[in-house]
Write a protein that holds these residues in place. Structure first.
Motif, PDB file in Angstrom:
ATOM      1  N   LEU A 250      35.488  40.670  32.703  1.00 53.25           N
ATOM      2  CA  LEU A 250      35.425  41.235  31.362  1.00 53.25           C
ATOM      3  C   LEU A 250      34.422  42.377  31.251  1.00 53.25           C
ATOM      4  O   LEU A 250      34.351  43.026  30.205  1.00 53.25           O
ATOM      5  N   THR A 251      33.659  42.631  32.320  1.00 52.74           N
ATOM      6  CA  THR A 251      32.646  43.682  32.258  1.00 52.74           C
ATOM      7  C   THR A 251      32.784  44.734  33.353  1.00 52.74           C
ATOM      8  O   THR A 251      32.089  45.748  33.299  1.00 52.74           O
ATOM      9  N   GLN A 252      33.655  44.505  34.334  1.00 49.80           N
ATOM     10  CA  GLN A 252      33.767  45.454  35.441  1.00 49.80           C
ATOM     11  C   GLN A 252      35.195  45.957  35.587  1.00 49.80           C
ATOM     12  O   GLN A 252      36.152  45.194  35.476  1.00 49.80           O
ATOM     13  N   ASP A 253      35.314  47.241  35.881  1.00 50.44           N
ATOM     14  CA  ASP A 253      36.632  47.863  36.037  1.00 50.44           C
ATOM     15  C   ASP A 253      37.428  47.238  37.168  1.00 50.44           C
ATOM     16  O   ASP A 253      38.610  46.935  37.024  1.00 50.44           O
ATOM     17  N   ALA A 254      36.785  47.048  38.314  1.00 45.65           N
ATOM     18  CA  ALA A 254      37.460  46.492  39.489  1.00 45.65           C
ATOM     19  C   ALA A 254      36.517  45.526  40.187  1.00 45.65           C
ATOM     20  O   ALA A 254      35.318  45.779  40.267  1.00 45.65           O
ATOM     21  N   VAL A 255      37.078  44.445  40.701  1.00 44.26           N
ATOM     22  CA  VAL A 255      36.255  43.390  41.293  1.00 44.26           C
ATOM     23  C   VAL A 255      36.852  42.983  42.639  1.00 44.26           C
ATOM     24  O   VAL A 255      38.042  42.668  42.733  1.00 44.26           O
ATOM     25  N   ALA A 256      36.024  42.989  43.666  1.00 50.33           N
ATOM     26  CA  ALA A 256      36.416  42.427  44.951  1.00 50.33           C
ATOM     27  C   ALA A 256      36.119  40.932  44.920  1.00 50.33           C
ATOM     28  O   ALA A 256      35.120  40.513  44.324  1.00 50.33           O
ATOM     29  N   PRO A 257      36.971  40.096  45.500  1.00 52.97           N
ATOM     30  CA  PRO A 257      36.710  38.652  45.481  1.00 52.97           C
ATOM     31  C   PRO A 257      35.306  38.299  45.952  1.00 52.97           C
ATOM     32  O   PRO A 257      34.669  37.378  45.418  1.00 52.97           O
ATOM     33  N   GLY A 258      34.790  39.037  46.934  1.00 54.47           N
ATOM     34  CA  GLY A 258      33.468  38.761  47.451  1.00 54.47           C
ATOM     35  C   GLY A 258      32.351  38.992  46.453  1.00 54.47           C
ATOM     36  O   GLY A 258      31.225  38.527  46.653  1.00 54.47           O
ATOM     37  N   ALA A 259      32.649  39.699  45.371  1.00 55.02           N
ATOM     38  CA  ALA A 259      31.637  39.962  44.339  1.00 55.02           C
ATOM     39  C   ALA A 259      31.576  38.859  43.291  1.00 55.02           C
ATOM     40  O   ALA A 259      30.693  38.879  42.426  1.00 55.02           O
TER      41      ALA A 259
END
Length: 294
Positions: A250-259
Motif C-alpha cells: 500500500l506504500t510502494q510502487d513495486a515490491v520484490a518478494p525479498g523485500a
C-alpha cells in the motif's frame, strides 16, 4: 458481497471526478490556461484530502511517471519497467546508472515532507543553500511561483532539468499547502518547453499541470479502488507477517518478494496468492526476478 464491502465501494464512488470542461476546454491565452490549471489543481487538492486514497503509493507512482518523463527528456530510452528494475533489484554496492539515479531522485523527493533538508537528500549534488535560494525565487500564485523557480534554475543551470523540475514541484506543493511533493510538471512538459522563459514558460507550466492533475486524479481514483480490494482480501491471508506485507504494497510502487517481512518462500507464495485474488499485479511478465504492485 457483504454490506461492509458495499459501503466501502459506495464511499469510493463519492471521490470527486474531474469536471469534463477541464479536460475538454481549449484555451490559448495565459488567463484561460491559468483558470483551467487552477480548477484542475483545486480538484486534485480535494482528492488528495480523501482518506481512501493511498497517498504514499500515489506519490510513488507519480514519481515513476516523472522519472520516466525526465529520462525521455534527456534522450535516453529507459522506460518505467526498466527504471523499476534498476532501483528495486539494486544490490548493495551496485550503481543504478544515470536513469536509475533520476528515478531515485524523484523517489526521495516524495518520501519526506517538503523541506530544504529533504530536497537535499534527493539532490545530493546541489548545495542546500542553493536549494533554499532557488525555492525562494518564486512568489505570487502557486503555479506562477513554481514556474519562476523552474525558470531560475534552468537559467542558472540549463542542463539541470531534474533538479529544476523537482524544485518547481516542491515550490508548487509549498504554495498549495501540501506536506509532500506531488510530481506534476515533468510529465506534462516537452523538451522545447524547458527552453522557454518568462510568460511562455508559465503558459507551458499551466498546460502541463492541467494535464498532469487530470491524470493524477484518475490514478488516485484507480489506486483507491485497488487499495480497497487489497484491504478487503487481507483477512483471508494466513501467513504470519501478511498484515505487514499488505502495508508494504500500500506504500510502494513495486515490491520484490525479498523485500517483504517474510521468509523468501513464504513471500513468494503470498505474492502468488495475492495475484490469484486479483489484489496485486505481477509487473514484469518474467518468470524470475519478479516485481509486484497494487
Amino acid at each position: 458481497m457483504t454490506f461492509a464491502r458495499q459501503d466501502h465501494e459506495s464511499g469510493l464512488d463519492t471521490l470527486p471526478r474531474m469536471p469534463s470542461w477541464v479536460t475538454s476546454a481549449r484555451s490559448e491565452t495565459l488567463e484561460d490556461v491559468a483558470f483551467l490549471s487552477g480548477a484542475a489543481l483545486g480538484h486534485l487538492h480535494l482528492v488528495l484530502g480523501r482518506e481512501e486514497v493511498p497517498q504514499t503509493l500515489l506519490r510513488e507512482r507519480l514519481a515513476l511517471r516523472a522519472a520516466e518523463a525526465c529520462v525521455t527528456l534527456s534522450g535516453r530510452t529507459e522506460r518505467a519497467g526498466e527504471l523499476r528494475d534498476m532501483v528495486n533489484l539494486l544490490r548493495p554496492g551496485d550503481l543504478p546508472g544515470p536513469a536509475g539515479e533520476t528515478y531515485l531522485a524523484w523517489r526521495r523527493a516524495v518520501e519526506r515532507a517538503v523541506s530544504v533538508k529533504a530536497l537535499g537528500r534527493a539532490l545530493p549534488a546541489v548545495d542546500l543553500g542553493q536549494i533554499a535560494t532557488w525555492l525562494d525565487a518564486g512568489n505570487g500564485a502557486p503555479l506562477t511561483r513554481a514556474a519562476v523557480v523552474l525558470d531560475a534554475v534552468l537559467t542558472e543551470a540549463p542542463r539541470a532539468e531534474v533538479p529544476a523540475l523537482i524544485l518547481a514541484d516542491a515550490a508548487l506543493a509549498q504554495a498549495l499547502g501540501w506536506d509532500h511533493v506531488v510530481p506534476l510538471l515533468a510529465a506534462g512538459l516537452k523538451r522545447t518547453d524547458l527552453r522557454k522563459r518568462g510568460q511562455n514558460l508559465r503558459l507551458a507550466c499551466h498546460r502541463a499541470v492541467t494535464a498532469s492533475a487530470v491524470e493524477a486524479t484518475r490514478l488516485a481514483v484507480d489506486l483507491a479502488r485497488r487499495a480497497a480490494l487489497l484491504k478487503g482480501v487481507a483477512p483471508k491471508l494466513r501467513a504470519k507477517g501478511a498484515g505487514e506485507a499488505v502495508e508494504v504494497f500500500l506504500t510502494q510502487d513495486a515490491v520484490a518478494p525479498g523485500a517483504l517481512p517474510l521468509p523468501d518462500r513464504a513471500a513468494r507464495r503470498l505474492c502468488d496468492r495475492l495475484v490469484d485474488l486479483g489484489a496485486v499485479r505481477e509487473l514484469t511478465g518474467r518468470d524470475t526476478f519478479r516485481l509486484y504492485g497494487v
